[in-house]
Design an enzyme around this catalytic site. Structure first.
Site, mmCIF file in Angstrom:
data_model
loop_
_atom_site.group_PDB
_atom_site.id
_atom_site.type_symbol
_atom_site.label_atom_id
_atom_site.label_comp_id
_atom_site.label_asym_id
_atom_site.label_seq_id
_atom_site.Cartn_x
_atom_site.Cartn_y
_atom_site.Cartn_z
ATOM 1 N N ASN A 10 0.864 -1.181 0.000
ATOM 2 C CA ASN A 10 0.000 0.000 0.000
ATOM 3 C C ASN A 10 0.900 1.231 0.000
ATOM 4 O O ASN A 10 1.520 1.548 0.999
ATOM 5 C CB ASN A 10 -0.892 -0.027 1.259
ATOM 6 C CG ASN A 10 -1.703 1.248 1.413
ATOM 7 O OD1 ASN A 10 -1.776 2.065 0.499
ATOM 8 N ND2 ASN A 10 -2.318 1.432 2.573
ATOM 9 N N TRP A 11 0.945 1.885 -1.153
ATOM 10 C CA TRP A 11 1.867 3.012 -1.296
ATOM 11 C C TRP A 11 1.326 4.295 -0.668
ATOM 12 O O TRP A 11 2.030 5.294 -0.606
ATOM 13 C CB TRP A 11 2.178 3.251 -2.777
ATOM 14 C CG TRP A 11 2.902 2.117 -3.443
ATOM 15 C CD1 TRP A 11 3.242 0.891 -2.872
ATOM 16 C CD2 TRP A 11 3.394 2.065 -4.778
ATOM 17 N NE1 TRP A 11 3.894 0.114 -3.789
ATOM 18 C CE2 TRP A 11 4.009 0.809 -4.973
ATOM 19 C CE3 TRP A 11 3.368 2.973 -5.842
ATOM 20 C CZ2 TRP A 11 4.597 0.435 -6.186
ATOM 21 C CZ3 TRP A 11 3.952 2.607 -7.060
ATOM 22 C CH2 TRP A 11 4.559 1.348 -7.214
ATOM 23 N N LYS A 12 0.078 4.304 -0.264
ATOM 24 C CA LYS A 12 -0.555 5.488 0.340
ATOM 25 C C LYS A 12 -0.327 6.714 -0.565
ATOM 26 O O LYS A 12 -0.276 6.569 -1.775
ATOM 27 C CB LYS A 12 -0.029 5.688 1.755
ATOM 28 C CG LYS A 12 -0.124 4.394 2.586
ATOM 29 C CD LYS A 12 0.138 4.574 4.042
ATOM 30 C CE LYS A 12 0.022 3.223 4.749
ATOM 31 N NZ LYS A 12 0.163 3.300 6.185
ATOM 32 N N HIS A 98 -9.327 1.193 5.220
ATOM 33 C CA HIS A 98 -8.019 1.376 5.856
ATOM 34 C C HIS A 98 -8.177 2.334 7.035
ATOM 35 O O HIS A 98 -8.954 3.286 6.962
ATOM 36 C CB HIS A 98 -7.019 1.926 4.833
ATOM 37 C CG HIS A 98 -5.616 1.885 5.364
ATOM 38 N ND1 HIS A 98 -5.147 2.826 6.234
ATOM 39 C CD2 HIS A 98 -4.611 0.992 5.173
ATOM 40 C CE1 HIS A 98 -3.883 2.516 6.561
ATOM 41 N NE2 HIS A 98 -3.548 1.413 5.921
ATOM 42 N N GLU A 100 -6.515 4.737 8.062
ATOM 43 C CA GLU A 100 -6.315 6.164 7.755
ATOM 44 C C GLU A 100 -7.573 6.759 7.126
ATOM 45 O O GLU A 100 -7.890 7.939 7.332
ATOM 46 C CB GLU A 100 -5.088 6.331 6.838
ATOM 47 C CG GLU A 100 -3.803 6.079 7.608
ATOM 48 C CD GLU A 100 -2.675 5.466 6.801
ATOM 49 O OE1 GLU A 100 -2.721 5.488 5.561
ATOM 50 O OE2 GLU A 100 -1.731 4.947 7.444
ATOM 51 N N GLU A 170 -4.847 -4.781 10.661
ATOM 52 C CA GLU A 170 -3.810 -3.771 10.831
ATOM 53 C C GLU A 170 -4.075 -2.994 12.115
ATOM 54 O O GLU A 170 -4.875 -2.045 12.107
ATOM 55 C CB GLU A 170 -3.819 -2.791 9.655
ATOM 56 C CG GLU A 170 -3.586 -3.420 8.307
ATOM 57 C CD GLU A 170 -3.060 -2.415 7.299
ATOM 58 O OE1 GLU A 170 -2.001 -2.675 6.740
ATOM 59 O OE2 GLU A 170 -3.690 -1.355 7.103
ATOM 60 N N GLY A 176 3.048 2.415 10.778
ATOM 61 C CA GLY A 176 4.008 3.507 10.628
ATOM 62 C C GLY A 176 4.746 3.866 11.903
ATOM 63 O O GLY A 176 5.407 4.904 11.971
ATOM 64 N N SER A 216 3.970 -2.024 10.289
ATOM 65 C CA SER A 216 5.420 -2.075 10.528
ATOM 66 C C SER A 216 6.042 -3.425 10.165
ATOM 67 O O SER A 216 6.961 -3.887 10.837
ATOM 68 C CB SER A 216 5.737 -1.707 11.985
ATOM 69 O OG SER A 216 5.382 -0.359 12.232
ATOM 70 N N GLY A 237 3.175 -1.085 4.214
ATOM 71 C CA GLY A 237 3.175 0.343 3.906
ATOM 72 C C GLY A 237 4.582 0.797 3.539
ATOM 73 O O GLY A 237 5.068 0.554 2.430
ATOM 74 N N GLY A 238 5.252 1.437 4.487
ATOM 75 C CA GLY A 238 6.567 2.050 4.241
ATOM 76 C C GLY A 238 7.551 1.163 3.506
ATOM 77 O O GLY A 238 8.211 1.606 2.555
#
Ligand code: 13P
Length: 254
Positions: A10-12, A98, A100, A170, A176, A216, A237-238
């Site tokens: 997930n590149w957000k 998600h 966010e 999640e 993150g 993470s 993610g990251g």
């Protein structure tokens, strides 16, 4: 979709169009060289990058997903995109709910349920995200929170529709933060989600459902998480923004 080992990125809100194309090209090369036929890869770039990503991924076996969709087909919904529009540019998966989006854009279990329905109606697989906040973990209400997210978001689907769902657990406190859930914390919730699905549908359908862990995940903790019997892969993610890390995380899935 039958149960699969999946590593999804997930590149957000990261990467320009050009940067997205470069990252996809890099991932595509590494998957071809090292991973053909193994776990299922899915990338979720920004909306902007989807049409060219679809062309770049053609014939690679790497799945393409969008990070959100609206539940209506078209109309006066400024700034939104529908599932059918996404499908027409080659999108196969869509993230729904998600944390966010729940936190910053007011998404609720009810709107998520509508989005999941619309995604499935248009032939997309919905990757439905659930997870508790830190305070919900600390006050021990997290089983109830997860149960509500799952039942209100998904259990309006019939059996055939539910086959088009992947679930991602999640925990918000792990996203993150560098603080992943321990394998036993994650496994406990994954097993619980699978029991909820078995209770609602059947043991067989539960055994066929892919449940991913996100929060993470890095190359150095993926192995212990992915060894858990109810964890079928990761939503990253990251670490999915670097091709090498993304591929190294996938190695842990073998
Ligand atoms: P991080 O891997 O950066 O913690 O993000 C997880 C996530 O939110 C994936 O959807």
């Amino acid at each position: 979709m039958s149960r699969k080992r999946i590593v999804a990125g997930n590149w957000k809100m990261n990467k320009s169009l050009e940067e997205s194309q470069a990252l996809i090209t890099e991932i595509r090369g590494m998957v071809r060289d090292e991973h053909r036929g193994q776990s299922k890869f899915i990338v979720f770039p920004t909306f902007l990058a989807l049409p060219s990503a679809s062309r770049l991924l053609e014939g690679t076996g790497i799945g393409l997903g969008a990070q959100n969709c609206h539940w209506e087909e078209s109309g006066a919904y400024t700034g939104e995109l529908s599932a059918s529009m996404l499908r027409k540019v080659g999108v196969e998966y869509v993230l729904v709910g998600h944390s966010e989006r729940r936190q910053y854009f007011g998404e609720t279990n009810t709107t998520c349920a509508q989005k999941v329905k619309s995604a499935i109606r248009h032939g997309l697989t919905a990757v439905y995200c659930v997870g508790e906040t830190l305070s919900q973990r600390e006050d021990k209400s997290y089983f109830k929170v997860i149960e509500e997210q799952i039942s209100e978001g998904l259990f309006g689907l019939d059996r055939k529709e539910f086959a088009q769902v992947v679930i991602a657990y999640e925990p918000v406190w792990a996203i993150g933060t560098g603080l992943n859930a321990s394998p036993s914390q994650a496994e406990e919730i994954h097993a619980y989600i699978r029991r909820l699905v078995a209770h609602q549908y059947s043991e067989e359908i539960a055994a066929d459902t892919s449940i991913l862990y996100g929060g993470s995940v890095k190359p150095d903790n993926a192995n212990e998480l992915f060894m858990c019997p109810n964890i079928d892969g990761g939503l990253i993610g990251g670490a999915s923004l670097k091709a090498r890390d993304f591929i190294d995380i996938a190695k842990a899935l073998r």
